[in-house]
Design a protein around this motif. Structure first.
Motif, PDB file in Angstrom:
ATOM      1  N   LYS A  36       0.814  -1.211   0.000  1.00 33.83           N
ATOM      2  CA  LYS A  36       0.000   0.000   0.000  1.00 33.83           C
ATOM      3  C   LYS A  36       0.849   1.263   0.000  1.00 33.83           C
ATOM      4  N   ILE A  40       0.558   4.160  -3.146  1.00 34.14           N
ATOM      5  CA  ILE A  40      -0.230   5.359  -2.912  1.00 34.14           C
ATOM      6  C   ILE A  40       0.340   6.555  -3.674  1.00 34.14           C
ATOM      7  N   LEU A  74      -8.645  -3.157  -6.385  1.00 34.24           N
ATOM      8  CA  LEU A  74      -9.605  -2.392  -5.584  1.00 34.24           C
ATOM      9  C   LEU A  74      -9.388  -2.560  -4.092  1.00 34.24           C
ATOM     10  N   SER A  75      -8.854  -3.696  -3.664  1.00 35.00           N
ATOM     11  CA  SER A  75      -8.619  -3.914  -2.236  1.00 35.00           C
ATOM     12  C   SER A  75      -7.427  -3.116  -1.719  1.00 35.00           C
ATOM     13  N   ARG A  76      -6.611  -2.585  -2.626  1.00 33.14           N
ATOM     14  CA  ARG A  76      -5.402  -1.883  -2.222  1.00 33.14           C
ATOM     15  C   ARG A  76      -5.435  -0.378  -2.468  1.00 33.14           C
ATOM     16  N   ASN A  77      -6.422   0.098  -3.184  1.00 29.91           N
ATOM     17  CA  ASN A  77      -6.437   1.505  -3.571  1.00 29.91           C
ATOM     18  C   ASN A  77      -7.824   2.094  -3.469  1.00 29.91           C
ATOM     19  N   ASN A  78      -7.850   3.391  -3.391  1.00 32.96           N
ATOM     20  CA  ASN A  78      -9.114   4.113  -3.385  1.00 32.96           C
ATOM     21  C   ASN A  78      -9.374   4.640  -4.798  1.00 32.96           C
ATOM     22  N   ILE A  79      -9.609   3.715  -5.722  1.00 28.08           N
ATOM     23  CA  ILE A  79      -9.877   4.075  -7.107  1.00 28.08           C
ATOM     24  C   ILE A  79     -11.121   3.313  -7.533  1.00 28.08           C
ATOM     25  N   SER A  80     -11.848   3.858  -8.454  1.00 23.82           N
ATOM     26  CA  SER A  80     -13.130   3.252  -8.830  1.00 23.82           C
ATOM     27  C   SER A  80     -12.941   2.043  -9.748  1.00 23.82           C
TER      28      SER A  80
END
Length: 111
Positions: A36, A40, A74-80
């Motif tokens: 993570k 980031i 998706l489990s590692r980032n805040n992206i759609s």
């Protein structure tokens, strides 16, 4: 695992021959948590997706064939999800990756 006393867990894993399962569970958890900080700092969704695809490609083949690209990213980032889908489609269209049913089948040289 945190609820069990370590001696009891050790005995249980040995008795039931669960060490391989314990290893895979811990390794999956580490894949989620460890990278993570490294990821980031990427400036675009494209860079994030490419970096994760490289990580997936580095997995052992059996694990790679069972790893969902979308869930992994998706489990590692805040992206759609739509941003991930857009980048995956672009990379497929340019021939950089081959993708089948959410799994990475081939990864060609990318920047």
């Amino acid at each position: 695992m945190w609820i069990l006393d370590s001696n009891i867990a050790f005995d249980l894993f040995t008795e039931k021959n669960l060490w391989q399962d314990a290893f895979f569970i811990i390794r999956s958890y580490l894949y989620i948590c460890m990278p993570k900080g490294k990821l980031i700092h990427k400036s675009s969704a494209r860079e994030i997706v490419i970096e994760h695809l490289k990580e997936i490609w580095a997995l052992d083949e059996p694990e790679r064939h069972t790893t969902s690209v979308y869930n992994f990213i998706l489990s590692r980032n805040n992206i759609s999800r739509s941003a991930v889908q857009k980048v995956v489609r672009e990379l497929e269209g340019s021939g950089d990756i081959k993708f089948y049913r959410g799994k990475l089948i081939e990864l060609n040289e990318m920047a």
